[in-house]
Design an enzyme around this catalytic site. Structure first.
Site, PDB file in Angstrom:
ATOM      1  N   ASP A 141      -0.319 -12.547 -27.211  1.00 35.67           N
ATOM      2  CA  ASP A 141      -0.357 -11.486 -26.287  1.00 35.67           C
ATOM      3  C   ASP A 141      -0.355  -9.949 -27.418  1.00 35.67           C
ATOM      4  OD1 ASP A 141      -1.510 -12.686 -24.263  1.00 35.67           O
ATOM      5  OD2 ASP A 141       0.559 -13.677 -23.592  1.00 35.67           O
ATOM      6  N   LYS A 156      -3.931 -19.739 -27.071  1.00 38.03           N
ATOM      7  CA  LYS A 156      -4.624 -18.464 -26.277  1.00 38.03           C
ATOM      8  C   LYS A 156      -5.114 -17.506 -26.447  1.00 38.03           C
ATOM      9  CE  LYS A 156      -2.244 -17.085 -22.089  1.00 38.03           C
ATOM     10  NZ  LYS A 156      -2.845 -15.889 -22.095  1.00 38.03           N
ATOM     11  N   LEU A 216     -10.126 -15.137 -19.939  1.00 37.30           N
ATOM     12  CA  LEU A 216     -10.769 -14.126 -19.528  1.00 37.30           C
ATOM     13  C   LEU A 216     -10.849 -14.054 -18.269  1.00 37.30           C
ATOM     14  CD1 LEU A 216     -13.600 -12.810 -22.149  1.00 37.30           C
ATOM     15  CD2 LEU A 216     -11.233 -12.509 -22.370  1.00 37.30           C
ATOM     16  N   LYS A 217     -10.677 -15.091 -17.005  1.00 38.86           N
ATOM     17  CA  LYS A 217     -10.294 -15.118 -15.762  1.00 38.86           C
ATOM     18  C   LYS A 217     -11.492 -14.848 -15.222  1.00 38.86           C
ATOM     19  CE  LYS A 217      -5.197 -15.556 -15.510  1.00 38.86           C
ATOM     20  NZ  LYS A 217      -5.281 -15.056 -17.113  1.00 38.86           N
ATOM     21  N   LEU A 218     -12.687 -15.219 -15.374  1.00 43.23           N
ATOM     22  CA  LEU A 218     -14.181 -14.431 -15.102  1.00 43.23           C
ATOM     23  C   LEU A 218     -14.593 -14.768 -13.403  1.00 43.23           C
ATOM     24  CD1 LEU A 218     -16.991 -16.685 -18.033  1.00 43.23           C
ATOM     25  CD2 LEU A 218     -15.651 -14.250 -17.662  1.00 43.23           C
ATOM     26  N   ASP A 266     -17.345 -13.392 -10.694  1.00 43.21           N
ATOM     27  CA  ASP A 266     -18.107 -11.974 -10.407  1.00 43.21           C
ATOM     28  C   ASP A 266     -19.749 -12.979  -9.321  1.00 43.21           C
ATOM     29  OD1 ASP A 266     -20.315 -10.456 -11.216  1.00 43.21           O
ATOM     30  OD2 ASP A 266     -19.101  -9.145 -12.610  1.00 43.21           O
ATOM     31  N   ILE A 267     -20.633 -12.267  -9.603  1.00 41.79           N
ATOM     32  CA  ILE A 267     -21.592 -12.824  -8.772  1.00 41.79           C
ATOM     33  C   ILE A 267     -21.940 -14.389  -9.774  1.00 41.79           C
ATOM     34  CG2 ILE A 267     -22.070 -11.438  -7.726  1.00 41.79           C
ATOM     35  CD1 ILE A 267     -24.691 -10.550  -9.183  1.00 41.79           C
ATOM     36  N   PRO A 268     -22.626 -15.612  -8.724  1.00 42.84           N
ATOM     37  CA  PRO A 268     -22.578 -16.737 -10.360  1.00 42.84           C
ATOM     38  C   PRO A 268     -24.005 -16.470 -11.775  1.00 42.84           C
ATOM     39  CG  PRO A 268     -22.574 -16.880  -7.386  1.00 42.84           C
ATOM     40  CD  PRO A 268     -22.993 -15.129  -7.898  1.00 42.84           C
ATOM     41  N   ASN A 269     -24.675 -15.453 -11.106  1.00 44.61           N
ATOM     42  CA  ASN A 269     -25.270 -14.924 -12.531  1.00 44.61           C
ATOM     43  C   ASN A 269     -24.962 -14.747 -13.717  1.00 44.61           C
ATOM     44  OD1 ASN A 269     -27.754 -16.759 -10.373  1.00 44.61           O
ATOM     45  ND2 ASN A 269     -28.884 -14.383 -10.535  1.00 44.61           N
ATOM     46  N   THR A 303       0.847 -16.437 -11.920  1.00 44.82           N
ATOM     47  CA  THR A 303       2.654 -17.120 -11.672  1.00 44.82           C
ATOM     48  C   THR A 303       2.544 -15.809 -11.497  1.00 44.82           C
ATOM     49  OG1 THR A 303       1.566 -16.793 -13.780  1.00 44.82           O
ATOM     50  CG2 THR A 303       2.153 -18.568 -13.222  1.00 44.82           C
ATOM     51  N   GLN A 350       6.570 -13.133 -14.399  1.00 48.10           N
ATOM     52  CA  GLN A 350       5.751 -14.076 -14.025  1.00 48.10           C
ATOM     53  C   GLN A 350       7.192 -14.878 -12.797  1.00 48.10           C
ATOM     54  OE1 GLN A 350       5.037 -16.319 -18.134  1.00 48.10           O
ATOM     55  NE2 GLN A 350       2.733 -16.177 -17.037  1.00 48.10           N
ATOM     56  N   GLY A 368       4.475 -18.169 -23.890  1.00 50.03           N
ATOM     57  CA  GLY A 368       4.314 -17.343 -24.637  1.00 50.03           C
ATOM     58  C   GLY A 368       5.670 -16.873 -24.951  1.00 50.03           C
ATOM     59  N   ARG A 369       6.043 -15.542 -24.486  1.00 52.90           N
ATOM     60  CA  ARG A 369       7.431 -15.123 -25.008  1.00 52.90           C
ATOM     61  C   ARG A 369       8.174 -15.848 -25.713  1.00 52.90           C
ATOM     62  NH1 ARG A 369       5.964 -13.050 -20.152  1.00 52.90           N
ATOM     63  NH2 ARG A 369       4.907 -10.988 -19.641  1.00 52.90           N
TER      64      ARG A 369
END
Length: 242
Positions: A12, A38, A67-69, A71-74, A125, A194, A214-215
């Site tokens: 990060d 990550k 990226l934590k997608l 959206d709509i399924p397609n 978190t 967090q 991370g940090r």
């Protein structure tokens, strides 16, 4: 005998050059096979697919694209296929996208990348009970329980959750992996954005499979020593449970 959890180092940092410098350090670690890297939203927007390729080549480690997608399924299915084309090893989607969205992703990847690990994000978190309730109308523990049931039905690999929820997910759905962000070595408990953080010991006790740090690593004076110390703690503490 339970399998030892694996370390996920969050890249990060403010620039691709700094992320690559940390990737080079990781390439020198003796237990590189136990380390994932990550790549999150900030780095991916800034550095793109080329950045992911450079990090993978430099480190030799497995890549977790976070990226934590949602959206709509397609759209989620198409985006997951594009992620798979980057040669990554694990990715995230939001469990809040629902059963159809998660199932669409898994059906798409069954053809294009059957070995890809797909982790469904439960509650960030940064949420506490009050802020989670404002969005979902329930407390974190019950919300995560409901989301993990959907994720299990959809066939995802596991859940992204805090250590506080890992044990409950494992108890209800033993086949689901858990990935826990916000992990802090016992000697490093500095406050940040967090709210639901935990130590390596607490994460292992909760049965977590992937520990994201991370940090405490990338801000350390000696990141390589910090990584090796985290790996040693994981080995020692896991050994104590066997």
């Amino acid at each position: 005998m339970p399998k030892a959890p694996q370390l996920v180092v969050a890249l990060d940092l403010p620039s691709l050059e700094e992320n690559l410098a940390l990737a080079r350090i990781i390439s020198l670690c003796p237990k590189r096979e136990n380390i994932w890297l990550k790549v999150g939203l900030r780095a991916f927007i800034r550095d793109g697919a080329k950045g992911v390729e450079m990090i993978k080549k430099t480190s030799g480690a497995r890549i977790f694209l976070d990226l934590k997608l949602y959206d709509i399924p397609n759209t989620m299915a198409d985006a997951a296929n594009e992620c798979a084309n980057l040669g990554i090893d694990m990715m995230t989607i939001h469990a809040s996208s629902g059963l159809d969205g998660m199932r669409a992703v898994m059906q798409a990847l069954a053809k294009s990348a059957p070995d890809m690990k797909v982790m469904a994000v439960s509650a960030l978190t940064s949420f506490d009970d009050r802020s989670f309730y404002a969005v979902y109308g329930k407390k974190v523990d019950s919300g995560v329980c409901d989301l993990s049931a959907l994720a299990s039905e959809a066939g995802v690999s596991g859940m992204v959750c805090s250590v506080l929820e890992s044990s409950a997910i494992k108890a209800a759905h033993s086949h689901l992996l858990t990935l826990t962000p916000g992990i802090r070595p016992a000697q490093d408990q500095k406050p940040d954005d967090q709210k639901r953080t935990a130590t390596i010991q607490e994460a292992i006790n909760a049965g977590a499979d992937f520990l994201v740090i991370g940090r405490p690593i990338y801000t350390a004076q000696d990141p390589k020593a910090a990584i090796e110390s985290a790996l040693m703690q994981i080995d020692c503490l896991q050994g104590g449970l066997q």
